[in-house]
Design an enzyme around this catalytic site. Structure first.
Site, PDB file in Angstrom:
ATOM      1  N   SER A 121     -14.777  -3.986  10.365  1.00 41.27           N
ATOM      2  CA  SER A 121     -13.577  -3.222  10.025  1.00 41.27           C
ATOM      3  C   SER A 121     -12.330  -4.087  10.152  1.00 41.27           C
ATOM      4  O   SER A 121     -11.226  -3.611   9.936  1.00 41.27           O
ATOM      5  CB  SER A 121     -13.450  -1.983  10.919  1.00 41.27           C
ATOM      6  OG  SER A 121     -13.425  -2.353  12.281  1.00 41.27           O
ATOM      7  N   SER A 141       8.740  -0.042 -23.383  1.00 42.92           N
ATOM      8  CA  SER A 141       7.457  -0.113 -24.074  1.00 42.92           C
ATOM      9  C   SER A 141       7.323  -1.490 -24.711  1.00 42.92           C
ATOM     10  O   SER A 141       8.300  -2.054 -25.206  1.00 42.92           O
ATOM     11  CB  SER A 141       7.402   0.981 -25.145  1.00 42.92           C
ATOM     12  OG  SER A 141       6.457   0.637 -26.134  1.00 42.92           O
ATOM     13  N   TYR A 172     -18.492   9.801  20.021  1.00 38.19           N
ATOM     14  CA  TYR A 172     -18.145   8.829  18.978  1.00 38.19           C
ATOM     15  C   TYR A 172     -19.324   8.604  18.038  1.00 38.19           C
ATOM     16  O   TYR A 172     -20.468   8.490  18.463  1.00 38.19           O
ATOM     17  CB  TYR A 172     -17.733   7.488  19.609  1.00 38.19           C
ATOM     18  CG  TYR A 172     -17.399   6.447  18.553  1.00 38.19           C
ATOM     19  CD1 TYR A 172     -16.168   6.436  17.921  1.00 38.19           C
ATOM     20  CD2 TYR A 172     -18.349   5.505  18.150  1.00 38.19           C
ATOM     21  CE1 TYR A 172     -15.872   5.511  16.926  1.00 38.19           C
ATOM     22  CE2 TYR A 172     -18.066   4.572  17.155  1.00 38.19           C
ATOM     23  CZ  TYR A 172     -16.824   4.585  16.544  1.00 38.19           C
ATOM     24  OH  TYR A 172     -16.540   3.680  15.557  1.00 38.19           O
ATOM     25  N   HIS A 209       8.843  30.108 -14.230  1.00 36.21           N
ATOM     26  CA  HIS A 209       7.869  29.918 -15.325  1.00 36.21           C
ATOM     27  C   HIS A 209       8.368  28.879 -16.328  1.00 36.21           C
ATOM     28  O   HIS A 209       7.979  28.913 -17.502  1.00 36.21           O
ATOM     29  CB  HIS A 209       7.556  31.221 -16.063  1.00 36.21           C
ATOM     30  CG  HIS A 209       7.298  32.388 -15.170  1.00 36.21           C
ATOM     31  ND1 HIS A 209       6.036  32.752 -14.771  1.00 36.21           N
ATOM     32  CD2 HIS A 209       8.147  33.252 -14.569  1.00 36.21           C
ATOM     33  CE1 HIS A 209       6.110  33.813 -13.971  1.00 36.21           C
ATOM     34  NE2 HIS A 209       7.384  34.126 -13.819  1.00 36.21           N
ATOM     35  N   GLU A 236       6.651   9.116 -12.850  1.00 31.38           N
ATOM     36  CA  GLU A 236       5.248   9.394 -13.206  1.00 31.38           C
ATOM     37  C   GLU A 236       4.291   8.901 -12.129  1.00 31.38           C
ATOM     38  O   GLU A 236       3.337   9.584 -11.755  1.00 31.38           O
ATOM     39  CB  GLU A 236       4.900   8.722 -14.533  1.00 31.38           C
ATOM     40  CG  GLU A 236       5.649   9.311 -15.712  1.00 31.38           C
ATOM     41  CD  GLU A 236       5.490   8.433 -16.952  1.00 31.38           C
ATOM     42  OE1 GLU A 236       4.694   8.806 -17.815  1.00 31.38           O
ATOM     43  OE2 GLU A 236       6.149   7.382 -17.033  1.00 31.38           O
ATOM     44  N   LYS A 290      12.035   2.778 -26.327  1.00 30.79           N
ATOM     45  CA  LYS A 290      11.569   3.579 -25.184  1.00 30.79           C
ATOM     46  C   LYS A 290      12.202   3.207 -23.851  1.00 30.79           C
ATOM     47  O   LYS A 290      12.424   2.047 -23.556  1.00 30.79           O
ATOM     48  CB  LYS A 290      10.039   3.441 -25.034  1.00 30.79           C
ATOM     49  CG  LYS A 290       9.207   4.081 -26.127  1.00 30.79           C
ATOM     50  CD  LYS A 290       9.401   5.586 -26.255  1.00 30.79           C
ATOM     51  CE  LYS A 290       8.868   6.376 -25.073  1.00 30.79           C
ATOM     52  NZ  LYS A 290       7.414   6.359 -24.989  1.00 30.79           N
TER      53      LYS A 290
HETATM   54  N1  ARG Z   1     -14.180  -0.444  14.758  1.00 29.23           N
HETATM   55  C1  ARG Z   1     -14.552   0.735  15.438  1.00 29.23           C
HETATM   56  C2  ARG Z   1     -13.872   1.947  14.798  1.00 29.23           C
HETATM   57  O1  ARG Z   1     -12.924   1.749  14.112  1.00 29.23           O
HETATM   58  C3  ARG Z   1     -14.154   0.655  16.865  1.00 29.23           C
HETATM   59  C4  ARG Z   1     -15.015   1.504  17.773  1.00 29.23           C
HETATM   60  C5  ARG Z   1     -16.396   0.953  17.798  1.00 29.23           C
HETATM   61  N2  ARG Z   1     -17.183   1.628  18.765  1.00 29.23           N
HETATM   62  C6  ARG Z   1     -18.501   1.414  18.851  1.00 29.23           C
HETATM   63  N3  ARG Z   1     -19.122   2.069  19.750  1.00 29.23           N
HETATM   64  N4  ARG Z   1     -19.143   0.667  18.010  1.00 29.23           N
HETATM   65  O2  ARG Z   1     -14.289   3.064  14.942  1.00 29.23           O
END
Ligand code: ARG
Length: 461
Positions: A24, A278, A318, A157, A291, A284
């Site tokens: 991540s 354009s 978690y 409307h 938009e 244009k």
């Molecule tokens: N990168 C993980 C997240 O964003 C951090 C927590 C990871 N926890 C674990 N038990 N692997 O959720």
């Protein structure tokens, strides 16, 4: 030795494809400042309870600062082998401090760490958004002041309904963004509960002081239930809903001005700096900023949907699914912040085409409802007055004229003894002048609203 913080129980290396799949760091690196802040508070707490010496905590705090400066300067090398920002920072600490660095993660898990970082990040994001929303309000209030004497057709409307003062029109948007600011402030209050110290899911047997960390990081309370902490992403859903609401407000306004900038309407003159041309049609001038503002709302609402579905059905506590939350969070924030940043100057620099608006303001029977109210004030039952004016409008449509063009007898017949009085209500300027109620488009009311906004938004230094 494995680079992984969890390498101890493994003998085999992680498959490279798995590293790439589970990382991540490409997304959560933007949490680094908050990760460092939370790490420093944690280190000071560990010293407070005797798990570190004061001198050790000081060295950790100073080294974390240095790591932060390095990251800022682009000196940290990010690698998917180290998964996420938490691991990168801890590894850098260990590289500098050796065994001392290996102590920081005492009584801490990435599960409570990540959510602490994200909360700190969202708090700052809310403060940034509040400033951006304020600037957009200042732009709308500025336009209300500049254009306050212009009479606009008010629509329901998208059909002409009743006349409104332009001041009233612009201030309507200031109200919407005020609710958005209020929603964000609520969200900030509810999220401001410290997760750190929940550890993995059950808390810890070590003698930590969560109250100490709470004070250090400016949270209002300490989370009571550690199991709840590591699964709780309510505040993200709330925050991204608040962002979606802002995006919806912006998209409605953008749509309105896309329409208003057409040749058919021609109500507004958009600044060149906020339009594009354009490549084939030389004449244009396209309202692309509006938009895109309208279109980007889809992206923000998509992020909200993504979070809702992500969290649905997750058991305590978690789960790695939760790592997916940050892509949606960051994208929704960036998108809305970007829209607000261009909305403020666009509003400030857009002028109403007064002559065009005035030339057509008497079209569409904008004064019909005021005439009806005049008949009611003269004693006619509402339904009767409604029907009478409806018939007068039909007469006008047949004759191709306005209410004010009908002969005096038509009004005397509608309101015996008061024909002249009700005729004086005709025409949009007279209709506007007739409004009285609180919050209405009555000139006095609009002046009061405008003064209220100007006092409220002027920085009181
Ligand atoms: N990168 C993980 C997240 O964003 C951090 C927590 C990871 N926890 C674990 N038990 N692997 O959720």
């Amino acid at each position: 030795m494995s680079q992984k913080t969890w390498g101890g129980r493994f003998t085999g290396a992680t498959d490279r494809r798995v590293e790439a799949f589970t990382e991540s760091i490409t997304i959560d690196r933007r949490l680094y400042r908050h990760d460092i802040l939370a790490g420093q508070a944690h280190a000071r707490m560990l010293a407070e309870v005797g798990l570190l010496t004061a001198g050790e905590a000081d060295r950790i705090v100073v080294t974390l600062d240095k790591i932060g400066t390095d990251i800022e300067a682009g000196k940290m090398e990010f690698t998917i082998a180290l998964e996420d920002i938490h691991t990168h920072i801890e590894r850098a600490l260990i590289a500098d401090l050796g065994d001392l660095g290996r102590k920081l993660h005492t009584a801490r898990s990435r599960n409570d760490q990540v959510i602490t970082d994200v909360k700190l990040w969202v708090r700052d994001a809310i403060d940034d958004l509040d400033g951006l929303l304020h600037d957009v309000q200042v732009a709308f209030v500025g336009s209300a002041e500049r254009e306050k004497d212009v009479i606009l057709p008010g629509y329901t409307h998208l059909q002409r309904a009743q006349p409104v003062l332009a001041g009233h029109y612009f201030l309507a948007y200031a109200e919407k963004f005020e609710r958005d600011r209020g929603r964000l402030a609520d969200c900030r209050k509810r999220l401001n509960v410290l997760p750190l110290g929940a550890a993995a899911l059950a808390g810890t047997s070590l003698p930590i002081d969560r109250e100490f960390v709470r004070k250090q990081l400016g949270f209002d309370e300490v989370a009571r239930n550690s199991l709840d902490v590591s699964s709780d992403r309510d505040f993200l859903v709330e925050f991204v809903f608040d962002l979606s609401m802002i995006a919806l407000h912006l998209s409605g306004w953008a749509e309105e001005w896309v329409i208003w900038s057409t040749t058919e309407f021609n109500f507004v003159e958009l600044p060149d700096a906020f339009c594009t041309g354009s490549s084939i049609m030389p004449h244009k001038k396209n309202p692309d900023v509006l938009e895109l503002t309208r279109g980007k709302a889809g992206r923000v609402i998509g992020a909200l949907q993504q979070l809702l579905v992500l969290i649905k059905g997750l058991p305590l506590a978690y789960n790695r699914d939760l790592q997916e939350d940050k892509a949606a969070l960051f994208d929704a924030f960036d998108t809305v912040a970007g829209c607000l940043a261009v909305a403020a100057p666009l509003v400030a620099q857009t002028k109403l085409r007064r002559a065009v608006i005035a030339a057509r303001i008497e079209d569409g029977f904008l004064d019909a409802t005021t005439l009806m109210e005049g008949l009611i004030a003269h004693g006619a039952p509402m339904r009767t007055a409604h029907e009478t004016v409806g018939k007068l409008v039909r007469r006008c449509e047949e004759a191709g004229c306005r209410l004010a063009d009908l002969p005096a007898e038509a009004f005397e017949e509608a309101a015996p003894g008061a024909g002249d009085a009700v005729r004086k209500l005709l025409g949009t300027a007279n209709a506007i002048a007739a409004f009285k109620s609180y919050g209405s488009t009555a000139p006095r009311e609009v002046e009061k609203q405008l003064a209220w906004w100007q006092a409220k938004l002027t920085p009181s230094t």
